[in-house]
Design a protein around this motif. Structure first.
Motif, PDB file in Angstrom:
ATOM      1  N   TYR A  15     -46.492 -30.198  85.451  1.00 51.23           N
ATOM      2  CA  TYR A  15     -47.857 -30.407  85.258  1.00 51.23           C
ATOM      3  C   TYR A  15     -48.052 -31.939  85.092  1.00 51.23           C
ATOM      4  CZ  TYR A  15     -48.588 -25.681  84.626  1.00 51.23           C
ATOM      5  OH  TYR A  15     -48.386 -24.102  84.958  1.00 51.23           O
ATOM      6  N   LEU A  91     -35.858 -19.430  87.620  1.00 51.16           N
ATOM      7  CA  LEU A  91     -36.010 -19.644  85.922  1.00 51.16           C
ATOM      8  C   LEU A  91     -34.642 -20.164  85.199  1.00 51.16           C
ATOM      9  CD1 LEU A  91     -37.738 -18.995  83.397  1.00 51.16           C
ATOM     10  CD2 LEU A  91     -36.694 -16.644  83.706  1.00 51.16           C
ATOM     11  N   GLY A 106     -38.006 -26.111  90.156  1.00 47.70           N
ATOM     12  CA  GLY A 106     -38.431 -26.039  91.555  1.00 47.70           C
ATOM     13  C   GLY A 106     -39.841 -26.797  91.790  1.00 47.70           C
ATOM     14  N   MET A 117     -51.690 -18.532  81.777  1.00 41.34           N
ATOM     15  CA  MET A 117     -52.381 -18.582  80.718  1.00 41.34           C
ATOM     16  C   MET A 117     -53.072 -20.074  80.609  1.00 41.34           C
ATOM     17  SD  MET A 117     -51.083 -15.900  78.082  1.00 41.34           S
ATOM     18  CE  MET A 117     -52.574 -15.575  77.111  1.00 41.34           C
ATOM     19  N   GLN A 244     -31.460 -34.330  91.581  1.00 39.39           N
ATOM     20  CA  GLN A 244     -31.417 -34.367  89.916  1.00 39.39           C
ATOM     21  C   GLN A 244     -31.252 -35.918  89.841  1.00 39.39           C
ATOM     22  OE1 GLN A 244     -28.570 -31.923  87.983  1.00 39.39           O
ATOM     23  NE2 GLN A 244     -29.723 -32.211  85.917  1.00 39.39           N
ATOM     24  N   ASN A 480     -51.184 -21.844  74.497  1.00 34.94           N
ATOM     25  CA  ASN A 480     -50.614 -22.033  75.771  1.00 34.94           C
ATOM     26  C   ASN A 480     -50.819 -23.353  75.925  1.00 34.94           C
ATOM     27  OD1 ASN A 480     -51.488 -19.334  75.360  1.00 34.94           O
ATOM     28  ND2 ASN A 480     -49.660 -18.730  76.325  1.00 34.94           N
TER      29      ASN A 480
HETATM   30  P1  FDA Z   1     -41.993 -28.581  83.537  1.00 37.95           P
HETATM   31  O1  FDA Z   1     -41.242 -28.171  82.929  1.00 37.95           O
HETATM   32  O2  FDA Z   1     -43.193 -27.685  84.253  1.00 37.95           O
HETATM   33  O3  FDA Z   1     -41.550 -29.377  84.675  1.00 37.95           O
HETATM   34  C1  FDA Z   1     -40.415 -30.201  84.619  1.00 37.95           C
HETATM   35  C2  FDA Z   1     -39.791 -30.329  85.877  1.00 37.95           C
HETATM   36  O4  FDA Z   1     -38.694 -31.198  86.161  1.00 37.95           O
HETATM   37  C3  FDA Z   1     -39.125 -28.869  86.685  1.00 37.95           C
HETATM   38  O5  FDA Z   1     -39.444 -28.623  87.830  1.00 37.95           O
HETATM   39  C4  FDA Z   1     -37.649 -29.342  86.441  1.00 37.95           C
HETATM   40  O6  FDA Z   1     -36.786 -28.576  87.502  1.00 37.95           O
HETATM   41  C5  FDA Z   1     -37.629 -30.930  86.733  1.00 37.95           C
HETATM   42  N1  FDA Z   1     -36.483 -31.700  86.209  1.00 37.95           N
HETATM   43  C6  FDA Z   1     -36.128 -31.666  84.933  1.00 37.95           C
HETATM   44  N2  FDA Z   1     -35.119 -32.421  84.710  1.00 37.95           N
HETATM   45  C7  FDA Z   1     -34.899 -33.092  85.997  1.00 37.95           C
HETATM   46  C8  FDA Z   1     -34.146 -34.218  86.570  1.00 37.95           C
HETATM   47  N3  FDA Z   1     -33.358 -34.851  85.775  1.00 37.95           N
HETATM   48  N4  FDA Z   1     -34.228 -34.636  87.878  1.00 37.95           N
HETATM   49  C9  FDA Z   1     -35.135 -34.138  88.780  1.00 37.95           C
HETATM   50  N5  FDA Z   1     -35.882 -32.843  88.365  1.00 37.95           N
HETATM   51  C10 FDA Z   1     -35.817 -32.605  87.122  1.00 37.95           C
HETATM   52  N6  FDA Z   1     -47.780 -22.235  79.539  1.00 37.95           N
HETATM   53  C11 FDA Z   1     -49.144 -21.948  79.489  1.00 37.95           C
HETATM   54  O7  FDA Z   1     -49.869 -22.941  79.279  1.00 37.95           O
HETATM   55  N7  FDA Z   1     -49.434 -20.765  79.848  1.00 37.95           N
HETATM   56  C12 FDA Z   1     -48.670 -19.732  79.996  1.00 37.95           C
HETATM   57  O8  FDA Z   1     -48.787 -18.489  80.336  1.00 37.95           O
HETATM   58  C13 FDA Z   1     -46.950 -20.031  79.775  1.00 37.95           C
HETATM   59  N8  FDA Z   1     -46.225 -19.024  80.289  1.00 37.95           N
HETATM   60  C14 FDA Z   1     -45.002 -19.331  80.101  1.00 37.95           C
HETATM   61  C15 FDA Z   1     -44.004 -18.352  80.475  1.00 37.95           C
HETATM   62  C16 FDA Z   1     -42.760 -18.861  80.969  1.00 37.95           C
HETATM   63  C17 FDA Z   1     -41.717 -17.642  81.192  1.00 37.95           C
HETATM   64  C18 FDA Z   1     -42.158 -20.052  80.751  1.00 37.95           C
HETATM   65  C19 FDA Z   1     -40.861 -20.351  80.831  1.00 37.95           C
HETATM   66  C20 FDA Z   1     -43.263 -20.870  80.040  1.00 37.95           C
HETATM   67  C21 FDA Z   1     -44.434 -20.668  80.067  1.00 37.95           C
HETATM   68  N9  FDA Z   1     -45.325 -21.649  79.933  1.00 37.95           N
HETATM   69  C22 FDA Z   1     -46.806 -21.288  79.667  1.00 37.95           C
HETATM   70  C23 FDA Z   1     -45.166 -23.110  79.438  1.00 37.95           C
HETATM   71  C24 FDA Z   1     -45.430 -24.284  80.672  1.00 37.95           C
HETATM   72  O9  FDA Z   1     -44.758 -23.611  81.670  1.00 37.95           O
HETATM   73  C25 FDA Z   1     -44.528 -25.503  80.119  1.00 37.95           C
HETATM   74  O10 FDA Z   1     -45.350 -25.842  79.068  1.00 37.95           O
HETATM   75  C26 FDA Z   1     -45.235 -26.276  81.082  1.00 37.95           C
HETATM   76  O11 FDA Z   1     -44.459 -26.047  82.654  1.00 37.95           O
HETATM   77  C27 FDA Z   1     -44.675 -27.771  80.878  1.00 37.95           C
HETATM   78  O12 FDA Z   1     -44.979 -28.731  81.854  1.00 37.95           O
HETATM   79  P2  FDA Z   1     -44.156 -30.094  81.957  1.00 37.95           P
HETATM   80  O13 FDA Z   1     -44.807 -31.005  82.674  1.00 37.95           O
HETATM   81  O14 FDA Z   1     -43.820 -30.549  80.825  1.00 37.95           O
HETATM   82  O15 FDA Z   1     -42.774 -29.819  82.636  1.00 37.95           O
END
Ligand code: FDA
Length: 504
Positions: A15, A91, A106, A117, A244, A480
């Motif tokens: 995000y 995942l 991804g 949500m 990475q 969320n």
């Molecule tokens: P986010 O984690 O989305 O993205 C980080 C990215 O960076 C990933 O693609 C990762 O691969 C990449 N990355 C990491 N390290 C790296 C590196 N060293 N080099 C290159 N790439 C790298 N929230 C919500 O609001 N409503 C909901 O319904 C849900 N439901 C839910 C279900 C499940 C199963 C999960 C796992 C999570 C949720 N969430 C949620 C949480 C929500 O998905 C989460 O808060 C956000 O994705 C976080 O967004 P960010 O931008 O912080 O990072």
């Protein structure tokens, strides 16, 4: 190779990263996004991009020998997880000592695997968590901007009331009502019109075919369909996948150099690259961003980073639990995998809880009511760098989740009492266990706004280095989190582009 240079690099494609890349692209700044996971747009042998939840294959998981689903058992039986080949699946479950964290891998980050949500936090709680952020500006401008760009939409209430796919939610609503608890509809980024057409048999099923945590083949407006598509549309943004970022160092004369490993989908190292940039945006998520900065500080690459890097982490009070309903109160063999409703008891002073009414789409009647409770737990964890492993550990003990378990327990005890029902003890692994307190979906913090950064995500001690993601939020947001992460990123990048990027 000897090194590429780009004006702006964004690490990750979740995000915060997606917002930053779109706005940089619109400002005309050539921007490179580096994502360790895959672009999920190629159908596999079964014709689908993602594997299903009930029969996961290697596409489901990030380099595991066996899937690690949140619900590990049914009637204590190990029937849910499957052996798989290690692969760059969608995942990941990052297992720390006493807490595991689910994250998406991804192009689109968490948006690929989450429940979609899309909840704007209560303003009073937002003000409590981030008092230094102008809430009026957030609620008038940045939350609406985020909701529009994410394509947040609302379920048709008439359809909800009559659909067999949401019987599980109606049953939970009625039982909450018996205990005097109110419920609210929850907006989503899943296209509800598409879901209605799924129910009518007009289009291929996704939410109605149990798909969610291992990816939705249809219907979900994940970031690759929204922010990232728009970012690519500017013509200024490119995305490198299976790249990475391993380390960050300063470049003489300003800017940063990244060491980046490119791997194939089976984990084989293809190349190690050095990529230089003037402006560096970290959007690798709470775990990814914090690890990169901790490593930089502790190895001496960026020694002036704040001691606050690594601190202020929390699981947003996440507790999963389930209740067993009476035999005359079935929850339905057909359940949409996309939640539509929550029990809202956040204004309860003793134990604030916002509990998502989660589906248990097993394809058969289970009489289970499942919930993901978001509670207000003041406990925080700290990430520490482990030089021997060149990785980070999380200082968080199981007992730190006691306040969260107690809050969830007080709410669901009320419902059980009012309905003469009991908890399910068989769903969370081998031993009898009614509260899953050892994993979370909502990792928040690690590089907290105003502590490890300034009030706009500029990393303290360094110029042109920014944090854009969930690591800015100090461990809790009460709902969320992705709408808040998105809106905060919108606010910060607007200021940074104006003051730091186009001005330089
Ligand atoms: P986010 O984690 O989305 O993205 C980080 C990215 O960076 C990933 O693609 C990762 O691969 C990449 N990355 C990491 N390290 C790296 C590196 N060293 N080099 C290159 N790439 C790298 N929230 C919500 O609001 N409503 C909901 O319904 C849900 N439901 C839910 C279900 C499940 C199963 C999960 C796992 C999570 C949720 N969430 C949620 C949480 C929500 O998905 C989460 O808060 C956000 O994705 C976080 O967004 P960010 O931008 O912080 O990072």
């Amino acid at each position: 190779d000897g090194g590429t240079f780009v004006p702006a690099v964004v690490v990750g494609t979740g995000y915060g990263a997606a917002v930053s890349a779109l706005r940089l692209g619109e400002a005309g700044i050539p921007t490179l996004m580096l994502e360790m996971g895959q672009l999920w747009n190629q159908p596999g042998p079964d014709g689908n991009v993602f594997s299903g939840m009930l029969s996961p294959d290697k596409r489901s998981s990030w380099f595991k020998n066996r899937t690690e689903a949140p619900l590990g058992s049914f009637l204590w039986l190990d029937v849910i997880n499957k052996n798989i080949d290690p692969y760059a699946g969608v995942l990941d479950r990052v297992n720390f000592d006493q807490m595991s964290v689910y994250v998406g891998r991804g192009v689109g980050g968490g948006s690929l695997v989450n429940g979609g949500m899309a909840v704007t936090p209560k303003r009073s709680y937002f003000e409590e968590v981030l008092p230094q952020v102008d809430a009026a500006e957030m609620y008038d401008r940045y939350f609406p901007r985020a909701n529009t760009a994410l394509r947040v939409n609302h379920i048709d209430h008439g359809w909800f009331e009559e659909s067999e796919w949401y019987k599980f939610a109606r049953v939970s609503r009625e039982q909450a009502g018996k205990a005097g608890l109110g419920t609210v509809f929850v907006p989503n980024v899943y296209d509800w019109d598409y879901m209605r057409r799924e129910a009518a048999g007009e289009v291929p099923k996704s939410a109605l075919a149990t798909e969610v945590i291992y990816g939705n083949n249809h219907g979900k407006q994940s970031l690759d369909k929204t922010y990232l598509a728009a970012a690519l549309g500017t013509g200024k943004v490119t995305i490198e996948t299976m790249h990475q970022v391993k380390s960050i160092r300063q470049q003489k004369g300003g800017g940063y150099v990244l060491t980046v490993e490119q791997k194939d989908v089976n984990g084989r190292l293809l190349a190690t690259k050095e990529i230089g940039c003037r402006h560096l945006f970290l959007g690798a998520g709470s775990l990814g961003t914090t690890e990169l900065l901790l490593r930089a500080r502790e190895t001496g690459a960026l020694p002036d980073l704040s001691s606050a890097v690594g601190a202020g982490w929390g699981p947003n009070g996440n507790i999963m639990t389930a209740r067993a309903n009476h035999i005359w109160n079935p929850t339905g063999a057909h359940q949409s995998s996309i939640p539509a409703m929550g029990i809202d008891d956040w204004d309860n002073r003793d134990a604030p809880v916002f509990a998502e009414i989660a589906p248990m789409p097993a394809g058969l009647e289970t009489w289970v009511s499942l919930y993901l409770a978001i509670t207000k737990n003041p406990e925080r964890g700290t990430f520490v760098y482990d030089a021997a492993r060149d990785a980070m550990n999380l200082r968080w003990t199981r007992d730190q989740n006691t306040p969260a378990v107690n809050a969830a327990k007080s709410l669901f005890d009320r419902i059980n009492k009012a309905c003469t029902t009991i908890y399910r003890y068989d769903l969370f692994g081998g031993q009898a266990k009614n509260f899953a307190d050892d994993f979370c979906y909502h990792p928040l913090g690690g590089c907290v706004l105003g502590k490890a950064t300034d009030n706009y995500g500029r990393v303290s001690g360094y110029k042109n280095l920014y944090v854009t993601d969930g690591s800015l939020i100090p461990g809790s947001i009460g709902v969320n989190p992705f709408v808040t992460i998105t809106a905060l990123a919108e606010r910060n990048i607007e200021r940074v582009i104006k003051q730091d990027v186009t001005a330089s």
